[in-house]
Design a protein around this motif. Sequence first.
Motif, short mmCIF file in Angstrom:
data_model
loop_
_atom_site.label_atom_id
_atom_site.label_comp_id
_atom_site.label_asym_id
_atom_site.label_seq_id
_atom_site.Cartn_x
_atom_site.Cartn_y
_atom_site.Cartn_z
N SER A 27 0.74 -1.25 0.00
CA SER A 27 -0.30 0.05 -0.05
C SER A 27 0.82 1.40 0.34
CB SER A 27 -0.64 -0.03 1.12
OG SER A 27 -0.04 -0.32 2.62
N PRO A 28 1.85 1.36 -0.84
CA PRO A 28 2.88 2.63 -0.92
C PRO A 28 1.85 3.97 -1.46
CG PRO A 28 2.36 1.53 -3.17
CD PRO A 28 2.19 0.57 -2.22
N LYS A 29 2.63 5.29 -1.43
CA LYS A 29 1.72 6.43 -1.59
C LYS A 29 2.87 6.93 -3.07
CE LYS A 29 0.69 8.09 2.54
NZ LYS A 29 0.79 9.59 3.50
N TYR A 30 2.07 7.71 -3.68
CA TYR A 30 2.31 7.88 -4.72
C TYR A 30 2.68 9.77 -4.43
CZ TYR A 30 3.58 9.09 -9.74
OH TYR A 30 3.92 9.44 -11.12
N ALA A 66 7.00 17.27 2.46
CA ALA A 66 7.26 16.58 4.08
C ALA A 66 5.76 16.94 4.60
CB ALA A 66 8.02 17.03 4.39
N SER A 67 5.02 17.34 3.85
CA SER A 67 3.75 17.38 4.65
C SER A 67 2.60 16.18 3.44
CB SER A 67 3.24 18.82 4.18
OG SER A 67 2.73 19.01 2.75
N VAL A 68 3.42 15.35 3.39
CA VAL A 68 2.31 14.26 2.58
C VAL A 68 2.81 12.94 3.51
CG1 VAL A 68 0.73 15.36 1.15
CG2 VAL A 68 3.02 14.27 0.77
N ILE A 69 4.24 13.06 4.31
CA ILE A 69 4.22 11.61 4.04
C ILE A 69 4.61 11.57 5.37
CG2 ILE A 69 6.75 10.37 3.86
CD1 ILE A 69 7.38 12.31 1.11
N VAL A 74 5.69 4.65 2.54
CA VAL A 74 6.49 3.43 0.64
C VAL A 74 6.30 4.50 0.21
CG1 VAL A 74 6.78 2.39 -0.11
CG2 VAL A 74 6.90 1.61 2.33
N VAL A 75 7.15 5.53 -0.13
CA VAL A 75 5.96 6.92 -0.55
C VAL A 75 6.89 7.01 -2.22
CG1 VAL A 75 6.52 9.63 -1.41
CG2 VAL A 75 5.99 8.25 0.93
N VAL A 76 6.48 6.83 -3.69
CA VAL A 76 7.08 7.44 -4.40
C VAL A 76 7.48 8.99 -4.94
CG1 VAL A 76 7.61 7.61 -7.43
CG2 VAL A 76 6.85 5.37 -5.67
N ILE A 77 7.72 9.57 -4.84
CA ILE A 77 7.79 11.07 -5.37
C ILE A 77 7.84 11.62 -6.75
CG2 ILE A 77 8.44 13.35 -5.22
CD1 ILE A 77 9.51 12.74 -1.77
N ASP A 78 7.73 11.48 -7.83
CA ASP A 78 7.33 11.75 -9.36
C ASP A 78 7.21 13.35 -9.55
OD1 ASP A 78 7.69 11.27 -11.31
OD2 ASP A 78 6.70 9.56 -11.80
N CYS A 79 8.30 14.34 -9.44
CA CYS A 79 9.55 13.90 -10.02
C CYS A 79 9.52 15.14 -9.70
CB CYS A 79 9.40 13.40 -11.43
SG CYS A 79 9.49 15.29 -12.76
N VAL A 80 11.00 15.03 -9.54
CA VAL A 80 11.98 16.73 -8.83
C VAL A 80 12.24 17.67 -10.08
CG1 VAL A 80 14.17 16.94 -8.22
CG2 VAL A 80 13.99 14.68 -7.49
N THR A 81 12.44 17.55 -10.95
CA THR A 81 12.16 17.92 -12.57
C THR A 81 10.87 18.93 -12.36
OG1 THR A 81 13.07 16.48 -13.43
CG2 THR A 81 12.25 18.84 -14.90
N ILE A 112 12.53 12.32 8.10
CA ILE A 112 11.46 10.86 8.25
C ILE A 112 11.50 9.96 8.48
CG2 ILE A 112 9.00 10.75 7.16
CD1 ILE A 112 8.83 13.66 6.03
N GLU A 113 11.24 8.30 8.75
CA GLU A 113 11.81 7.26 8.97
C GLU A 113 10.56 7.05 7.94
OE1 GLU A 113 14.24 5.65 9.78
OE2 GLU A 113 15.08 7.59 10.82
N ALA A 114 10.77 6.51 6.95
CA ALA A 114 9.81 6.42 6.01
C ALA A 114 11.37 5.62 4.60
CB ALA A 114 9.69 7.41 4.73
N GLN A 115 10.49 4.60 4.00
CA GLN A 115 11.47 4.39 2.66
C GLN A 115 10.54 5.33 1.45
OE1 GLN A 115 13.08 1.63 2.17
NE2 GLN A 115 12.96 1.35 4.35
N ILE A 116 11.67 7.07 0.86
CA ILE A 116 11.62 8.07 -0.29
C ILE A 116 12.16 7.44 -1.65
CG2 ILE A 116 11.16 10.24 -0.61
CD1 ILE A 116 11.37 10.20 2.92
N ILE A 117 11.53 7.25 -1.87
CA ILE A 117 12.27 6.75 -3.36
C ILE A 117 11.68 8.43 -4.14
CG2 ILE A 117 11.70 5.57 -6.34
CD1 ILE A 117 10.39 3.39 -3.69
N ILE A 118 12.70 8.79 -4.95
CA ILE A 118 12.59 10.00 -5.46
C ILE A 118 12.95 10.04 -7.35
CG2 ILE A 118 13.57 12.49 -5.92
CD1 ILE A 118 14.27 12.06 -2.73
N ILE A 119 12.43 9.92 -7.84
CA ILE A 119 12.48 10.32 -9.16
C ILE A 119 12.94 11.66 -9.47
CG2 ILE A 119 11.74 9.51 -11.81
CD1 ILE A 119 9.06 7.97 -10.25
N SER A 120 13.97 11.83 -10.91
CA SER A 120 14.46 12.93 -11.09
C SER A 120 14.74 12.32 -12.29
CB SER A 120 15.63 13.50 -10.46
OG SER A 120 15.88 14.84 -10.80
#
Length: 167
Positions: A27-30, A66-69, A74-81, A112-120
């Motif tokens: 149940s990850p977050k996007y 950070a306000s939504v994590i 477990v979060v995918v942040i899409d994207c840095v650009t 934040i103690e989380a698994q944060i996956i950042i796409i750039s």
Amino acid sequence: MIYYITGGERSGKSSYAQNLALSFSQSPKYVATSRIWDEDHRKRIDRHIADRDERWTSNEEEKNLASVIKTNDVVVIDCVTLWLTNFYMDTNYDVEKSLELAKIEFNKLLNIEAQIIIISNEIGMGVHAQTKMGRKFTELQGWMNQHIAKHASKATMMVSGIPLTLK
């Protein structure tokens, strides 16, 4: 833990990030950072949404990631650009101010103690921007990518759908 995934357009970054997230949680977050610029952009966003099934919780956040994590997410942040584009436009194309604000916001993720996956995107490896504004944004992107990669626990570059371990 920060996972940094970078690469060129259509290199397989999103698929790789989503599969990584699903390996950690069912149940990850996007977190989508994009503003909707036009109809073509809306179609691209809709295609990304269609790629995710009911296991995903989607959040739209243009700047304050950070306000939504939360702890243990477990979060995918899409994207840095697209996230940087929001700062760049809101500061009237001020590279230094945009970089400062983006670093402040990114640094909040480190606590934040989380698994944060950042796409750039590695936009500096492609065609040289034709406008001064585009060249300045490429610099901003490169500096922010360096900052994220420096703090990431793991870094991966996607090339033609193949993950290459950087760190």
